[in-house]
Design a protein around this motif. Structure first.
Motif, mmCIF file in Angstrom:
data_model
loop_
_atom_site.group_PDB
_atom_site.id
_atom_site.type_symbol
_atom_site.label_atom_id
_atom_site.label_comp_id
_atom_site.label_asym_id
_atom_site.label_seq_id
_atom_site.Cartn_x
_atom_site.Cartn_y
_atom_site.Cartn_z
ATOM 1 N N ALA A 183 43.104 -16.020 -31.064
ATOM 2 C CA ALA A 183 43.322 -17.139 -31.976
ATOM 3 C C ALA A 183 43.197 -16.663 -33.413
ATOM 4 O O ALA A 183 42.430 -15.732 -33.710
ATOM 5 C CB ALA A 183 42.302 -18.243 -31.705
ATOM 6 N N VAL A 185 42.052 -16.537 -37.335
ATOM 7 C CA VAL A 185 40.761 -16.791 -37.968
ATOM 8 C C VAL A 185 40.776 -18.184 -38.583
ATOM 9 O O VAL A 185 41.787 -18.630 -39.131
ATOM 10 C CB VAL A 185 40.487 -15.731 -39.051
ATOM 11 N N PHE A 186 39.654 -18.880 -38.468
ATOM 12 C CA PHE A 186 39.570 -20.232 -39.001
ATOM 13 C C PHE A 186 39.701 -20.234 -40.528
ATOM 14 O O PHE A 186 39.581 -19.197 -41.191
ATOM 15 C CB PHE A 186 38.260 -20.893 -38.596
ATOM 16 N N THR A 187 39.912 -21.418 -41.059
ATOM 17 C CA THR A 187 40.066 -21.589 -42.506
ATOM 18 C C THR A 187 38.825 -21.085 -43.251
ATOM 19 O O THR A 187 37.687 -21.398 -42.875
ATOM 20 C CB THR A 187 40.287 -23.075 -42.830
ATOM 21 N N ASP A 188 39.075 -20.314 -44.279
ATOM 22 C CA ASP A 188 37.978 -19.828 -45.112
ATOM 23 C C ASP A 188 37.470 -20.981 -45.971
ATOM 24 O O ASP A 188 38.218 -21.536 -46.789
ATOM 25 C CB ASP A 188 38.489 -18.698 -46.012
ATOM 26 N N PRO A 189 36.201 -21.385 -45.797
ATOM 27 C CA PRO A 189 35.705 -22.537 -46.571
ATOM 28 C C PRO A 189 35.723 -22.297 -48.074
ATOM 29 O O PRO A 189 35.771 -23.245 -48.859
ATOM 30 C CB PRO A 189 34.276 -22.727 -46.050
#
Length: 202
Positions: A183, A185-189
């Motif tokens: 998957a 990488v999730f959104t970088d905060p």
């Protein structure tokens, strides 16, 4: 007098192993279609219960948009997910693949463990829901054609694409390999916009 063997009667075709195999395949396909249509009929009978307007008091009338639960399979709980996938399998095997699947190659991959690919599971489920609606008689004579054009063809183009969800799964039946793609990488905060100071009214 011994009655003649029916197989020896003139004009009766011989039943060969190939004929029996063809009959079994046809019977399996028809049973899958029957099972899928039975699911449709059960759901319609649950959702559509006609009744006279004067039989329902105004304060007890159902909402215009009753909560029937999520439609996307990705939001199902474990029990509902297991039941839904088991119900879909005959349709996937005997209609989606047997009729529309064509030959499986590296250019048109497929994975026998498709329920483990979230994207494939969601796309197939959505196409299956559309099939139930658009192959119903109330959808009219063009319903099946609309289903093929708007739902089936985009599904197959995406799933069977060399860079689709099955890209990492080998298609050689003698050397099957199943691998889920990683998957993103999730959104970088840190990339999220930050609220600024409240501006005073003009």
């Amino acid at each position: 007098m011994t009655p003649p063997d029916p197989a020896d009667l003139p004009g009766r075709p011989a039943v060969t192993p190939e004929t029996l195999a063809e009959w079994r395949t046809t019977l399996t396909r028809l049973q899958a279609e029957r099972d899928s249509l039975a699911v449709v009929a059960d759901r319609l009978s649950e959702e559509y219960e006609p009744q006279e307007a004067d039989e329902v008091p105004a304060d007890e009338a159902p909402d215009d948009h009753p909560d029937t639960g999520p439609l996307t399979i990705l939001a199902f709980d474990d029990d509902a997910l297991a039941t839904e996938v088991a119900t879909m399998v005959p349709w996937v095997d005997h209609i989606l693949l047997a009729v529309y699947g064509q030959e499986i190659t590296s250019g048109r991959p497929w994975c026998t463990r498709w329920p483990e690919h979230d994207e494939a599971l969601a796309r197939i489920h959505h196409c299956w829901l559309a099939w139930q609606e658009l192959t119903d008689a109330r959808s009219g004579a063009t319903g099946p054609s609309v289903w093929q054009r708007d739902h089936l063809e985009p599904l197959l183009l995406k799933l069977r694409s060399p860079d689709g969800p099955f890209a990492a799964c080998t298609t050689n039946p003698d050397h099957l390999s199943h691998r889920l793609l990683p998957a993103p990488v999730f959104t970088d905060p840190d990339s999220l916009p930050q609220p600024g100071p409240i501006r005073p009214p003009a």
